[in-house]
Design a protein around this motif. Structure first.
Motif, short mmCIF file in Angstrom:
data_model
loop_
_atom_site.label_atom_id
_atom_site.label_comp_id
_atom_site.label_asym_id
_atom_site.label_seq_id
_atom_site.Cartn_x
_atom_site.Cartn_y
_atom_site.Cartn_z
N ASN A 86 0.85 -1.17 0.00
CA ASN A 86 0.00 0.00 0.00
C ASN A 86 0.89 1.23 0.00
OD1 ASN A 86 -1.97 1.91 0.27
ND2 ASN A 86 -2.78 1.12 2.20
N GLY A 87 0.75 2.10 -0.99
CA GLY A 87 1.57 3.30 -0.98
C GLY A 87 1.60 4.01 -2.32
N ALA A 114 -7.77 -1.07 -21.98
CA ALA A 114 -8.51 0.01 -21.33
C ALA A 114 -8.89 -0.39 -19.91
CB ALA A 114 -9.76 0.33 -22.12
N GLY A 115 -8.84 0.54 -18.98
CA GLY A 115 -9.25 0.29 -17.59
C GLY A 115 -8.36 -0.71 -16.88
N HIS A 116 -7.07 -0.58 -17.05
CA HIS A 116 -6.13 -1.55 -16.50
C HIS A 116 -5.65 -1.20 -15.09
CE1 HIS A 116 -3.77 1.46 -18.63
NE2 HIS A 116 -2.82 1.24 -17.75
N SER A 117 -6.42 -0.47 -14.32
CA SER A 117 -5.99 -0.07 -12.99
C SER A 117 -6.28 -1.13 -11.94
CB SER A 117 -6.65 1.24 -12.58
OG SER A 117 -8.05 1.07 -12.51
N ASN A 131 -4.66 -3.08 -7.34
CA ASN A 131 -5.38 -1.96 -7.94
C ASN A 131 -4.68 -0.67 -7.57
OD1 ASN A 131 -6.46 -0.98 -5.36
ND2 ASN A 131 -7.68 -2.85 -5.42
N GLY A 132 -5.12 0.39 -8.21
CA GLY A 132 -4.57 1.70 -7.88
C GLY A 132 -4.39 2.57 -9.09
N ALA A 138 -2.34 -0.34 -4.15
CA ALA A 138 -2.59 -1.29 -3.07
C ALA A 138 -2.79 -2.67 -3.70
CB ALA A 138 -3.82 -0.90 -2.27
N GLY A 139 -2.48 -3.68 -2.92
CA GLY A 139 -2.70 -5.03 -3.41
C GLY A 139 -2.35 -6.05 -2.35
#
Length: 157
Positions: A86-87, A114-117, A131-132, A138-139
């Protein structure tokens, strides 16, 4: 220009090969990171005895130079069964995930661009959720078969 790109790719792969593997093996070695450890006991409804207070896993928290916090959950044998991050930047996921990194990259290749967050991998040998966006990543990842008895994956921070 092409040689420079090839050299940079080779060096990044070499760095990953020399790094310590984490998930499924020994804890990572993050150079320059501040690390703290906490012994935890997994709570199980079936194990409501005096043994429930025995430490069955250790959480090692490292703060990287970038400010990213990495937690590694290690069982009594010293094997990492779960990790989280996380950071503001992603940690070296090749180091953190070890040989499970290929599961993440192969699933990422199959997704539309597309939308690869956000990325979620749910396989029998590994679960990875990442994700992030810029300055907020974070993950978490874990090996389902290696979780201690009574360990709840929702407690992974």
């Amino acid at each position: 220009m092409r040689r420079a790109i090839t050299l940079m790719l080779f060096l990044s792969l070499l760095q990953g090969a020399l790094a310590w593997a984490a998930l499924g093996s020994a804890p990572s070695n993050f150079d320059g990171a501040t690390t703290t450890q906490t012994k935890m006991a997994a709570r199980s409804l079936a194990a409501a005895t005096a043994n429930a207070t025995t430490a069955v896993y250790t959480v090692s928290q490292s703060t990287l130079d970038s400010g990213t916090i990495v937690r590694e959950y290690t069982d009594a044998n010293g094997v990492v069964f779960a990790v989280s991050w996380n950071g503001p930047t992603l940690p070296d996921l090749r180091t953190l995930l070890g040989d499970k990194f290929t599961a993440m990259t192969s699933n990422a290749e199959k997704r539309p661009k597309a939308g690869h967050s956000q990325l979620a991998v749910n396989q029998s040998d590994v679960v990875i959720v990442s994700n992030g966006h810029m300055r907020a990543f974070a993950g978490q990842a874990w090996i389902p078969s290696a979780l201690p008895a009574g360990f709840d994956t929702s407690t992974i921070e």
